[in-house]
Write a protein that holds these residues in place. Structure first.
Motif, PDB file in Angstrom:
ATOM      1  N   GLY A 264       0.840  -1.301   0.042  1.00  0.00           N
ATOM      2  CA  GLY A 264      -0.055  -0.001  -0.082  1.00  0.00           C
ATOM      3  C   GLY A 264       0.920   1.053  -0.038  1.00  0.00           C
ATOM      4  N   ARG A 265       0.063   2.502  -0.060  1.00  0.00           N
ATOM      5  CA  ARG A 265       0.789   3.856   0.007  1.00  0.00           C
ATOM      6  C   ARG A 265       0.365   4.233   1.171  1.00  0.00           C
ATOM      7  N   PHE A 266       1.356   4.419   2.327  1.00  0.00           N
ATOM      8  CA  PHE A 266       0.944   4.874   3.622  1.00  0.00           C
ATOM      9  C   PHE A 266       1.761   6.099   4.073  1.00  0.00           C
ATOM     10  N   ALA A 267       1.154   6.790   4.853  1.00  0.00           N
ATOM     11  CA  ALA A 267       1.649   7.841   5.769  1.00  0.00           C
ATOM     12  C   ALA A 267       1.626   9.145   4.952  1.00  0.00           C
ATOM     13  N   TRP A 268       1.808   8.892   3.615  1.00  0.00           N
ATOM     14  CA  TRP A 268       2.251  10.281   2.810  1.00  0.00           C
ATOM     15  C   TRP A 268       0.790  11.251   2.399  1.00  0.00           C
ATOM     16  N   ASN A 269      -0.369  10.487   2.297  1.00  0.00           N
ATOM     17  CA  ASN A 269      -1.595  10.984   1.952  1.00  0.00           C
ATOM     18  C   ASN A 269      -1.183  12.109   0.826  1.00  0.00           C
ATOM     19  N   ASP A 270      -0.382  11.443  -0.351  1.00  0.00           N
ATOM     20  CA  ASP A 270      -0.277  12.663  -1.275  1.00  0.00           C
ATOM     21  C   ASP A 270      -0.929  12.014  -2.611  1.00  0.00           C
ATOM     22  N   ALA A 271      -0.592  12.722  -3.835  1.00  0.00           N
ATOM     23  CA  ALA A 271      -1.110  12.293  -5.024  1.00  0.00           C
ATOM     24  C   ALA A 271      -0.749  11.060  -5.780  1.00  0.00           C
ATOM     25  N   GLU A 273       0.005   7.315  -6.773  1.00  0.00           N
ATOM     26  CA  GLU A 273      -0.791   5.866  -6.651  1.00  0.00           C
ATOM     27  C   GLU A 273      -0.058   4.659  -6.383  1.00  0.00           C
ATOM     28  N   THR A 274       1.219   4.497  -6.750  1.00  0.00           N
ATOM     29  CA  THR A 274       1.737   3.168  -6.668  1.00  0.00           C
ATOM     30  C   THR A 274       2.196   3.066  -5.061  1.00  0.00           C
ATOM     31  N   PRO A 275       2.319   1.872  -4.589  1.00  0.00           N
ATOM     32  CA  PRO A 275       2.720   1.621  -3.268  1.00  0.00           C
ATOM     33  C   PRO A 275       4.224   1.902  -2.733  1.00  0.00           C
ATOM     34  N   ASN A 276       4.091   2.586  -1.667  1.00  0.00           N
ATOM     35  CA  ASN A 276       5.385   2.749  -1.081  1.00  0.00           C
ATOM     36  C   ASN A 276       5.794   1.593  -0.079  1.00  0.00           C
ATOM     37  N   THR A 277       5.062   0.591  -0.213  1.00  0.00           N
ATOM     38  CA  THR A 277       5.544  -0.829   0.448  1.00  0.00           C
ATOM     39  C   THR A 277       4.690  -1.771  -0.303  1.00  0.00           C
ATOM     40  N   HIS A 278       5.905  -2.654  -0.650  1.00  0.00           N
ATOM     41  CA  HIS A 278       5.254  -3.671  -1.712  1.00  0.00           C
ATOM     42  C   HIS A 278       5.920  -5.028  -1.486  1.00  0.00           C
ATOM     43  N   PHE A 279       5.035  -5.945  -1.272  1.00  0.00           N
ATOM     44  CA  PHE A 279       5.940  -7.298  -1.222  1.00  0.00           C
ATOM     45  C   PHE A 279       5.203  -8.390  -2.172  1.00  0.00           C
ATOM     46  N   ALA A 280       5.923  -9.348  -2.453  1.00  0.00           N
ATOM     47  CA  ALA A 280       5.545 -10.239  -3.778  1.00  0.00           C
ATOM     48  C   ALA A 280       6.165 -11.729  -3.327  1.00  0.00           C
ATOM     49  N   TYR A 281       5.395 -12.624  -3.860  1.00  0.00           N
ATOM     50  CA  TYR A 281       5.803 -13.806  -4.032  1.00  0.00           C
ATOM     51  C   TYR A 281       5.659 -14.366  -5.437  1.00  0.00           C
ATOM     52  N   MET A 282       6.901 -15.162  -6.095  1.00  0.00           N
ATOM     53  CA  MET A 282       6.888 -15.614  -7.354  1.00  0.00           C
ATOM     54  C   MET A 282       7.070 -17.009  -7.513  1.00  0.00           C
TER      55      MET A 282
END
Length: 477
Positions: A264-271, A273-282
């Protein structure tokens, strides 16, 4: 001025046959056009200019401020805001595309169709479908096309491969790809941004939608809006996942079979759209891969699994083996045994010869000479697009459901635990945040599309995009 729709077909007929047959001698000057003159664009131009026998003959950017700045470094170069003029110039041998992500493929295809070779920045595409179109164009017109993942040219990578092959650390169990890139908010304004008067905004937009912008700056922060950028996963991800594909999989795994991502995109409340915390499994069908990117401040005193502490050392790539592990980033790394004893230290140059590698391939006319041939980098970029796609399709995050998505694989649970630890250390309450968890996407790797229940209209739509009239990536290249 020739229309957008017809200029390429006309110029291609005039120049492609002549240019394709031209073999450049060892002492013949190679004439480069640099398209996109921001920080990376100026850097790429400088790196090309340092290669013997190369001249920067054309500068292109929709912003005259960037053009005027670059002109000081290359006073003899032609300048234009309109990249179509570059394509029409028969004196240009190759172009370096360092534009915003949404322009990478169309600019490259136009250049290829006009008989020019291409160096294109990462990610080489804005989506998976158009990346394949770029590969098709390179093949059809027999052009030399290099991706901008310069770490491929670092001899360090071959040294790591040889060390892994020697078996000192045993079989690879899994790989963790990480990056901390601390960033600030991009702000949010009440009224749509008015582009600077120095910018030809129609050309800046190109293939992208003409939609209102509410961030504070036009330039660079386009990375954090889906219309023009691909977030941190598409910014640092192509470098790190390309290291993974090259060093661990030796380019034998084009795409993963399954991908799931959250954040998600947390803390900033800005314009943004992309996540500033991102995790994935491949899921590759062999060695599992987990990815963990954060933009929020690094916090001290985190008590977490050992692998998390390794991540905090700044490592891009952690290769966990049965008898030890490798941890490293751009230009260096270290291998340890299972007890943490240092086995070997690797030192590289970060890929300083990448521009020279491109120029050497232009002279030899052999794509096989490229360290980052376009199809390999298409795949590495596509891994990032897949992680973004799962995130963008995400629904409300439930921790227990997220953990259950990858059963019997503790490192995935570690990633989720680290994510919550990261939130706590940044004084964020998970129960109040808009955390997303995407679906487990299943792929037909050969066809580069989704299959099964995950082949929803929403998922399939994110494999490509809608293009603005006159700036469409062609279905037939």
């Amino acid at each position: 001025m020739t229309s957008r729709r017809t200029f390429i077909s006309q110029s291609a007929l005039a120049f492609t046959a002549l240019s394709a047959s031209r073999v450049m001698g060892a002492n013949e000057t190679i004439r480069i056009a640099s398209i996109g003159l921001g920080g990376q664009g100026n850097g790429n131009a400088g790196r090309m200019a340092k290669v013997p026998g190369v001249e920067i003959v054309y500068l292109c950017d929709p912003d005259t401020v960037a053009l005027d700045r670059a002109k000081k470094a290359y006073p003899n170069a032609k300048t234009t805001q309109d990249l179509r003029k570059v394509m029409e110039d028969k004196d240009v041998d190759a172009v370096v595309v360092s534009t915003c992500n949404h322009w990478h493929v169309l600019a490259s295809i136009w250049a290829i169709q006009a008989g020019k070779d291409v160096y294109v920045e990462k990610p080489i595409s804005h989506n998976i479908w158009e990346g394949r179109k770029l590969v098709e164009a390179a093949r059809k017109y027999n052009r030399i096309v290099q991706g901008g993942t310069q770490q491929r040219s670092d001899p360090l990578q071959d040294e790591i491969k040889a060390f892994l092959d020697a078996g000192t650390m045993g079989k690879i169990k899994y790989v963790r790809c990480n990056h901390y890139s601390l960033r600030n908010t991009i702000g949010k304004i009440d009224k749509p941004l008015t582009p600077p008067a120095t910018v030809d905004y129609d050309l800046w937009l190109g293939p992208a939608k003409d939609e209102p912008i509410y961030r504070e700056k036009l330039h660079y922060d386009w990375h954090w809006n889906w219309n023009t950028g691909n977030g941190e996963m598409g910014n640092w991800g192509p470098h790190i996942l390309d290291d993974l594909r090259n060093v661990v999989f030796r380019d034998k795994v084009p795409l993963p079979k399954r991908v799931i991502a959250g954040g998600g995109r947390f803390a900033w409340n800005d314009a943004g759209e992309t996540p500033n915390t991102h995790f994935a499994y491949m899921d590759t069908g062999d060695i599992p891969v987990i990815v963990d990117f954060h933009n929020l401040p690094r916090q001290k005193g985190v008590k977490a699994p050992d692998v998390y502490l390794r991540r905090r050392t700044g490592a891009f790539l952690i290769i966990e083996c049965e008898g030890g592990y490798y941890t490293g980033s751009r230009g260096g790394g270290t291998a340890y045994d299972a007890d943490g004893k240092k086995l070997h230290t690797f030192k590289g140059d970060g890929g300083k010869t990448h521009a020279a590698n491109f120029i050497a391939a232009l002279r030899s006319r052999k794509s096989s000479d490229l360290k980052a041939e376009i199809e390999d980098i298409h795949y590495s970029s596509a891994w990032c697009h897949l992680a973004n796609t799962s995130y963008r399709l995400g629904h409300k995050y439930v921790r227990e459901q997220a953990e259950a998505a990858v059963k019997d694989f503790q490192p995935w649970n570690d990633v989720i635990a680290d994510f919550h630890e990261h939130l706590v250390k940044n004084e964020l309450d998970a129960s109040t945040l808009d955390i997303k968890m995407g679906p487990m996407l299943e792929l037909d790797v050969a066809k580069e599309t989704f299959v099964g229940d995950t082949a929803s209209p929403e998922a399939l739509a994110l494999l490509t995009r809608e293009y603005r009239s006159g700036y469409e990536v062609p279905k037939e290249v």
